[in-house]
Enzyme design. Structure first.
Site, PDB file in Angstrom:
ATOM      1  N   SER A 109       0.935  -1.086   0.411  1.00  0.00           N
ATOM      2  CA  SER A 109      -0.136   0.231   0.127  1.00  0.00           C
ATOM      3  C   SER A 109       1.513   1.044  -0.118  1.00  0.00           C
ATOM      4  CB  SER A 109      -0.769   0.063   0.841  1.00  0.00           C
ATOM      5  OG  SER A 109      -1.893   1.257   1.332  1.00  0.00           O
TER       6      SER A 109
ATOM      7  N   TYR B  11      -0.831  -0.895  10.911  1.00  0.00           N
ATOM      8  CA  TYR B  11      -1.594  -1.359   9.179  1.00  0.00           C
ATOM      9  C   TYR B  11      -0.183  -0.432   8.904  1.00  0.00           C
ATOM     10  CZ  TYR B  11      -3.870  -0.992   4.458  1.00  0.00           C
ATOM     11  OH  TYR B  11      -4.198  -1.624   3.069  1.00  0.00           O
TER      12      TYR B  11
ATOM     13  N   SER C 296       2.679  -2.973   8.804  1.00  0.00           N
ATOM     14  CA  SER C 296       2.899  -3.913   8.530  1.00  0.00           C
ATOM     15  C   SER C 296       1.980  -4.184   6.879  1.00  0.00           C
ATOM     16  CB  SER C 296       0.907  -5.002   8.915  1.00  0.00           C
ATOM     17  OG  SER C 296       0.170  -3.930   7.220  1.00  0.00           O
TER      18      SER C 296
HETATM   19  N1  NAD Z   1      -8.986  -0.958  -0.848  1.00  0.00           N
HETATM   20  C1  NAD Z   1      -7.504   0.141  -0.615  1.00  0.00           C
HETATM   21  O1  NAD Z   1      -8.293   1.268  -0.611  1.00  0.00           O
HETATM   22  C2  NAD Z   1      -6.373  -0.347  -0.599  1.00  0.00           C
HETATM   23  C3  NAD Z   1      -5.503   0.526  -0.767  1.00  0.00           C
HETATM   24  C4  NAD Z   1      -4.002  -0.401  -0.828  1.00  0.00           C
HETATM   25  C5  NAD Z   1      -3.994  -1.749  -0.339  1.00  0.00           C
HETATM   26  N2  NAD Z   1      -5.148  -2.412  -0.546  1.00  0.00           N
HETATM   27  C6  NAD Z   1      -4.771  -3.681   0.020  1.00  0.00           C
HETATM   28  O2  NAD Z   1      -6.002  -4.152  -1.583  1.00  0.00           O
HETATM   29  C7  NAD Z   1      -5.854  -5.624  -0.685  1.00  0.00           C
HETATM   30  C8  NAD Z   1      -7.385  -6.223  -0.990  1.00  0.00           C
HETATM   31  O3  NAD Z   1      -7.624  -4.908  -0.214  1.00  0.00           O
HETATM   32  P1  NAD Z   1      -9.682  -4.425  -0.498  1.00  0.00           P
HETATM   33  O4  NAD Z   1      -9.656  -3.354  -0.723  1.00  0.00           O
HETATM   34  O5  NAD Z   1     -10.015  -5.453  -2.173  1.00  0.00           O
HETATM   35  O6  NAD Z   1     -10.388  -5.137   0.869  1.00  0.00           O
HETATM   36  P2  NAD Z   1     -11.574  -5.893   1.012  1.00  0.00           P
HETATM   37  O7  NAD Z   1     -11.486  -5.949   2.706  1.00  0.00           O
HETATM   38  O8  NAD Z   1     -12.290  -5.551   0.031  1.00  0.00           O
HETATM   39  O9  NAD Z   1     -11.280  -7.283   0.879  1.00  0.00           O
HETATM   40  C9  NAD Z   1      -9.684  -7.953   1.517  1.00  0.00           C
HETATM   41  C10 NAD Z   1     -10.229  -9.956   1.530  1.00  0.00           C
HETATM   42  O10 NAD Z   1      -9.538 -10.374   2.540  1.00  0.00           O
HETATM   43  C11 NAD Z   1     -10.342 -11.172   2.779  1.00  0.00           C
HETATM   44  N3  NAD Z   1      -9.919 -12.261   4.330  1.00  0.00           N
HETATM   45  C12 NAD Z   1      -9.101 -11.008   5.395  1.00  0.00           C
HETATM   46  N4  NAD Z   1      -9.089 -11.255   6.283  1.00  0.00           N
HETATM   47  C13 NAD Z   1      -9.183 -12.635   5.639  1.00  0.00           C
HETATM   48  C14 NAD Z   1      -7.457 -13.639   6.020  1.00  0.00           C
HETATM   49  N5  NAD Z   1      -8.103 -13.401   7.370  1.00  0.00           N
HETATM   50  N6  NAD Z   1      -7.610 -14.614   5.620  1.00  0.00           N
HETATM   51  C15 NAD Z   1      -8.313 -15.321   4.192  1.00  0.00           C
HETATM   52  N7  NAD Z   1      -8.589 -14.187   3.932  1.00  0.00           N
HETATM   53  C16 NAD Z   1      -9.145 -12.942   4.365  1.00  0.00           C
HETATM   54  C17 NAD Z   1     -11.537 -10.748   2.990  1.00  0.00           C
HETATM   55  O11 NAD Z   1     -12.874 -11.678   3.724  1.00  0.00           O
HETATM   56  C18 NAD Z   1     -11.646 -10.098   1.435  1.00  0.00           C
HETATM   57  O12 NAD Z   1     -12.595 -10.970   1.124  1.00  0.00           O
HETATM   58  C19 NAD Z   1      -5.724  -5.733   1.027  1.00  0.00           C
HETATM   59  O13 NAD Z   1      -4.133  -5.965   1.153  1.00  0.00           O
HETATM   60  C20 NAD Z   1      -4.999  -4.407   1.300  1.00  0.00           C
HETATM   61  O14 NAD Z   1      -4.479  -3.913   2.255  1.00  0.00           O
HETATM   62  C21 NAD Z   1      -6.095  -1.789  -0.103  1.00  0.00           C
END
Ligand code: NAD
Length: 275
Positions: free
Chosen positions: A158, A171, A174
């Site tokens: 991120s 966060y 991590s």
């Molecule tokens: N949305 C943002 O703005 C953003 C920005 C930078 C990075 N990210 C990263 O991108 C990735 C996806 O994010 P997103 O926005 O699609 O989030 P989201 O919450 O929509 O999806 C995350 C998925 O991970 C699954 N998950 C959570 N805990 C879990 C576990 N213990 N075991 C297996 N699966 C698990 C959830 O059920 C969910 O389907 C993440 O790593 C997030 O940190 C997101």
């Protein structure tokens, strides 16, 4: 011929209706890959959605979308925090497909708190999913990729892994750990033909963003909508990020078109962070 023809890809956290995992799986299938789709619960952790509970089919619905694109898909419910569960998914995938070419460490969670309010439970929850699991899921596919002499791993870091912010210390830490692990894994396995990179998205409108806007907005005295509007105007490219913006870059990073790239933390954030 798609760029990922005859490739087998595993995506964690792929069950969310609005998540990055679904968009990544769709992109890969459009490029010709077969998919292993995992999530901790069948529907993904939905924090909010216009879709009523039970109306979204989760990993099974994503698998159906993949099959409609003419590709194979298997689903598995597994918690990325459990090394044993992830190893079982990998064993099942090898029994089904005979190989794993690509791993995307996408599963993640978000929580905000002022530094003085961060608890040990908060720290452990974030670190176990966002950092520890990235290493052990990568480790779980490495023997297969080493034997194949080929593989690509991409993890979701991120912009938070590159810069600081007031209310997201665990966060941020991590995601910095993901950037660090990417570099060490890349060096350790370059000679095995395995490339390891990560992407650093910005403000992507997914279920996670709903949590970000709600939790951070509350700490700043803003409604989720006000918080989102305030953030959106800071993006140089002038709009919030879409899951497809990230999925397109990951599609490139796991293809041979990026064959001379490894150990990179690529910003995909509309210009928010330029290093
Ligand atoms: N949305 C943002 O703005 C953003 C920005 C930078 C990075 N990210 C990263 O991108 C990735 C996806 O994010 P997103 O926005 O699609 O989030 P989201 O919450 O929509 O999806 C995350 C998925 O991970 C699954 N998950 C959570 N805990 C879990 C576990 N213990 N075991 C297996 N699966 C698990 C959830 O059920 C969910 O389907 C993440 O790593 C997030 O940190 C997101």
């Amino acid at each position: 011929m798609g760029r990922l023809e005859a490739k087998v890809a595993m995506v964690t956290g792929a069950g969310g209706e609005h998540g990055l995992g679904r968009a990544i799986a769709q992109r890969f299938a459009d490029e010709g890959a077969d998919l292993i789709l995992t999530d901790v619960i069948p529907t993904g952790l939905r924090v909010s959605s216009a879709t009523p509970p039970g109306a979204w089919g989760g990993v099974d619905a994503v698998a159906e979308e993949i099959r409609k694109r003419g590709r194979r898909a298997m689903t598995a419910i597994a918690d990325v925090r459990s090394v044993a569960q992830i190893e079982k998914v990998v064993a099942g995938a090898l029994a089904e497909f005979g190989r794993i070419d690509i791993l995307v460490n996408n599963a993640g969670i978000y929580r905000a708190a002022a530094t003085v309010d961060v608890t040990e439970e908060h720290w452990d929850a974030i670190m176990s999913i966002n950092a520890k699991a990235v290493f052990f899921a990568s480790q779980a596919v490495l023997p297969t990729m080493i034997a194949q002499k080929r593989g690509a791993i991409v993890s979701l870091a991120s912009m938070a892994g590159k810069i600081g912010s007031r209310n997201n210390l665990p966060y941020n830490a991590s995601k910095a750990a993901v950037v660090s692990m990417t570099k060490s894994l890349a060096l350790a396995h370059a000679a095995d033909g395995i490339r390891v990179n990560c992407v650093c998205p910005g403000f992507v409108e997914t279920d996670m963003w709903t949590s970000v806007a709600r939790e951070q907005g509350k700490l700043m005295g803003l409604t989720p909508d006000e918080f989102t509007r305030q953030r959106a105007v800071t993006v140089p490219l002038g709009r919030m990020e879409r899951p497809e913006d990230v999925a397109n870059v990951i599609g490139f990073l796991v293809s041979s078109k990026s064959g001379y790239m490894t150990g990179q933390a690529l910003s995909v954030d509309g210009g928010l962070v330029m290093h």
